[in-house]
Design an enzyme around this catalytic site. Structure first.
Site, PDB file in Angstrom:
ATOM      1  N   LYS A 202      38.252  23.810  15.149  1.00  0.00           N
ATOM      2  CA  LYS A 202      38.980  24.256  13.770  1.00  0.00           C
ATOM      3  C   LYS A 202      40.257  24.820  13.895  1.00  0.00           C
ATOM      4  O   LYS A 202      41.216  24.238  13.013  1.00  0.00           O
ATOM      5  CB  LYS A 202      38.162  25.376  13.176  1.00  0.00           C
ATOM      6  CG  LYS A 202      38.494  26.128  12.168  1.00  0.00           C
ATOM      7  CD  LYS A 202      38.785  25.071  10.867  1.00  0.00           C
ATOM      8  CE  LYS A 202      39.124  25.642   9.464  1.00  0.00           C
ATOM      9  NZ  LYS A 202      39.205  24.597   8.481  1.00  0.00           N
ATOM     10  N   CYS A 256      45.224  29.230   5.344  1.00  0.00           N
ATOM     11  CA  CYS A 256      44.433  28.563   6.510  1.00  0.00           C
ATOM     12  C   CYS A 256      45.719  28.086   7.486  1.00  0.00           C
ATOM     13  O   CYS A 256      45.773  28.428   8.507  1.00  0.00           O
ATOM     14  CB  CYS A 256      43.677  27.349   5.899  1.00  0.00           C
ATOM     15  SG  CYS A 256      42.643  27.811   4.650  1.00  0.00           S
TER      16      CYS A 256
HETATM   17  N1  SAJ Z   1      51.849  21.244   2.949  1.00  0.00           N
HETATM   18  C1  SAJ Z   1      53.135  20.868   2.847  1.00  0.00           C
HETATM   19  N2  SAJ Z   1      53.361  19.507   3.259  1.00  0.00           N
HETATM   20  C2  SAJ Z   1      52.292  18.579   3.718  1.00  0.00           C
HETATM   21  C3  SAJ Z   1      50.992  19.173   3.250  1.00  0.00           C
HETATM   22  C4  SAJ Z   1      50.933  20.285   2.966  1.00  0.00           C
HETATM   23  O1  SAJ Z   1      54.112  21.573   3.043  1.00  0.00           O
HETATM   24  O2  SAJ Z   1      52.409  17.360   3.773  1.00  0.00           O
HETATM   25  C5  SAJ Z   1      51.772  22.622   2.361  1.00  0.00           C
HETATM   26  C6  SAJ Z   1      50.928  22.819   1.113  1.00  0.00           C
HETATM   27  O3  SAJ Z   1      52.150  22.767   0.054  1.00  0.00           O
HETATM   28  C7  SAJ Z   1      50.356  24.136   1.176  1.00  0.00           C
HETATM   29  C8  SAJ Z   1      50.021  24.206   2.890  1.00  0.00           C
HETATM   30  O4  SAJ Z   1      50.742  23.455   3.454  1.00  0.00           O
HETATM   31  O5  SAJ Z   1      51.300  25.312   0.992  1.00  0.00           O
HETATM   32  C9  SAJ Z   1      48.697  24.018   3.041  1.00  0.00           C
HETATM   33  O6  SAJ Z   1      48.051  22.771   2.521  1.00  0.00           O
HETATM   34  P1  SAJ Z   1      47.006  22.116   2.703  1.00  0.00           P
HETATM   35  O7  SAJ Z   1      47.250  20.711   1.955  1.00  0.00           O
HETATM   36  O8  SAJ Z   1      46.625  22.022   4.154  1.00  0.00           O
HETATM   37  O9  SAJ Z   1      45.848  22.741   2.092  1.00  0.00           O
HETATM   38  P2  SAJ Z   1      44.615  23.856   2.578  1.00  0.00           P
HETATM   39  O10 SAJ Z   1      45.379  24.829   3.436  1.00  0.00           O
HETATM   40  O11 SAJ Z   1      43.829  24.337   1.245  1.00  0.00           O
HETATM   41  O12 SAJ Z   1      43.525  23.004   3.555  1.00  0.00           O
HETATM   42  C10 SAJ Z   1      43.733  22.802   4.729  1.00  0.00           C
HETATM   43  C11 SAJ Z   1      42.785  21.636   5.067  1.00  0.00           C
HETATM   44  N3  SAJ Z   1      43.035  21.422   6.768  1.00  0.00           N
HETATM   45  C12 SAJ Z   1      43.583  20.408   7.012  1.00  0.00           C
HETATM   46  O13 SAJ Z   1      43.996  19.323   6.314  1.00  0.00           O
HETATM   47  C13 SAJ Z   1      43.696  20.139   8.659  1.00  0.00           C
HETATM   48  C14 SAJ Z   1      41.614  21.950   4.849  1.00  0.00           C
HETATM   49  O14 SAJ Z   1      40.631  20.740   5.437  1.00  0.00           O
HETATM   50  C15 SAJ Z   1      40.955  23.099   5.576  1.00  0.00           C
HETATM   51  O15 SAJ Z   1      39.809  23.155   5.424  1.00  0.00           O
HETATM   52  C16 SAJ Z   1      41.383  24.354   5.095  1.00  0.00           C
HETATM   53  O16 SAJ Z   1      43.002  24.268   5.459  1.00  0.00           O
HETATM   54  C17 SAJ Z   1      40.998  25.438   5.772  1.00  0.00           C
HETATM   55  O17 SAJ Z   1      40.164  26.271   4.975  1.00  0.00           O
HETATM   56  O18 SAJ Z   1      41.203  25.558   6.957  1.00  0.00           O
END
Ligand code: SAJ
Length: 397
Positions: A202, A256
């Site tokens: 995870k 996360c």
């Molecule tokens: N972000 C970027 N660039 C990107 C993708 C995301 O700057 O290309 C930023 C987003 O704006 C945000 C942060 O990162 O601020 C996190 O975004 P996220 O899309 O990862 O969203 P979360 O945190 O809601 O979800 C993540 C997911 N993990 C993965 O994609 C590996 C989700 O599947 C998990 O279940 C979740 O974390 C968790 O609960 O751990």
């Protein structure tokens, strides 16, 4: 089968209500009386598409009840928060309290599952240890396993069933027992391993994402210096069949991706230089954005700066750990100009009086796009003529 879900937040409540609709007899337990009462009325306290329907139907069918205290059950699911203290040390007291709360109700043959994202080793050294301290035999007849969730907020109910799941027991019999339970309602594949591997899997998923976002953010700083358009650069590089660079942003938010790498770092500080560097790159990005704004603001006597978006990512209403909020707070403190804020997914905000997108744009000298909400992606360059645009998400073509 009777289930007791401890913790009715973003993971616990969808899990409890999903199990309720699958015919399990579910008791949801939370420390908040308000949450318990809301759910027993068939309503919900969190924003998630379709969750209200699932809760209402499982409560009305009598398959889901909420309570402040656990009860005897075949399966106990711990889905409580694992926050981080500022010194980047994990705080496991919610897991400890939840485990102690179920101890009086655990019987031989029961299964205890930790779903909370946890430091490597927690399932055995915290959950199973406390069960053993209360006289339960976790080697013989009480089964203990870790099964992390990987659902994406906004798609939780689909992904809870469709995603593959990793199940890891503190011993083989626990792994088997947990895998059988998840196979009874998960359509994705249920992959078996041991507890420490499941815990680290995870953390690895999210750390992988954090490193890749840090790569994109570092390239965005280099491109700015070299006068290259970062959004074109990534679009072109990703045409390579085996390159998939993620998107730069104003920093990494949510509880996360920005948090989970610290669990790994805390377990091996010496060997996690890349993970720490990625965290530092992502956490520096808000400062870099503020410097950009300062540069542009210097051209005006007293500019109006329109900040578009406060949420931690696109099309959500969640402001927790949002880099956009950090940036707006800092801009106000530094008094670089008049700050107006538009956040379409939030009605009211305790600190900022939110304005509509049109109002924000009409008065702006500088437009700072912080979140790629669908409303902002609809903007065209012509909507912004004579204004200086700082687009931290490449949302406006
Ligand atoms: N972000 C970027 N660039 C990107 C993708 C995301 O700057 O290309 C930023 C987003 O704006 C945000 C942060 O990162 O601020 C996190 O975004 P996220 O899309 O990862 O969203 P979360 O945190 O809601 O979800 C993540 C997911 N993990 C993965 O994609 C590996 C989700 O599947 C998990 O279940 C979740 O974390 C968790 O609960 O751990």
């Amino acid at each position: 089968k009777s289930i007791c879900v401890i913790g009715l937040g973003y993971i616990g409540l969808p899990t409890a209500s999903l199990l309720g609709t699958k015919g399990f007899d579910v008791l949801g337990v939370d420390v908040s009386e308000k949450v318990v009462n809301t759910i027993n009325e068939g309503k919900i306290h969190i924003v998630e598409p379709d969750l209200d329907i699932l809760v209402k139907s499982s409560v009305n069918a009598g398959n889901l009840k909420a309570s402040l205290t656990p009860r005897e059950s075949d399966v106990f699911v711990l889905a409580v928060p694992t926050p981080f203290r500022d010194n980047h040390e994990p705080d496991l007291h919610y897991i400890e309290e939840a485990t102690k709360a179920i101890c009086p109700y655990v019987k031989p043959g029961n299964l205890v599952i930790l779903e909370s994202t946890s430091p490597v080793g927690t399932t055995d050294t915290t959950v199973a240890r406390i069960l053993r301290e209360h006289g339960h035999d976790t080697e013989k007849d009480v089964f203990v396993a870790h099964c992390p969730e990987r659902v994406l907020p906004g798609r939780i109910l689909v992904e809870l069933v469709e995603n593959d799941r990793i199940v890891g027991g503190i011993n083989p019999q626990s792994t088997n027992c947990a895998a059988e339970f998840y196979r009874s309602f998960v359509r994705g594949e249920v992959l078996e391993t041991n507890a420490v591997t499941a815990e680290l899997t995870k953390l690895t998923e999210n750390a992988f994402r954090d490193v890749n976002i840090a790569f994109a953010n570092e390239m965005s700083l280099i491109c700015d210096k070299l006068g290259v358009n970062i959004w074109d650069l990534i679009r072109l590089a990703n045409r390579h069949p085996r390159v998939n660079i993620l998107q730069p942003g104003p920093g990494v938010g949510g509880h996360c991706i920005a948090v989970d790498p610290w669990f790994i770092i805390a377990s091996d500080r010496e060997n996690s230089g890349l993970l720490q560097a990625a965290r530092n790159v992502n956490d520096f990005k808000p400062t870099w954005v503020i410097e950009k704004v300062r540069e542009k603001a210097a051209k005006f006597k007293h500019p109006t700066i329109a900040c578009l978006g406060l949420a931690f990512k696109a099309d959500v209403d969640d402001l927790r750990e949002s880099p956009a909020v950090k940036i707006v707070n800092e801009l106000r403190k530094q008094e670089l100009g008049d700050i107006v804020v538009c956040e379409p997914n939030v009605k009211k905000h305790p600190e900022y009086d939110l304005v509509s997108l049109d109002e924000a744009l009409s008065s702006a000298d500088i437009v700072l796009l912080l979140v790629d909400h669908r409303e902002f992606k609809a903007l065209k360059a012509s909507d912004l003529n004579e204004k200086i645009l700082i687009d931290t998400r490449g949302a406006i073509r």
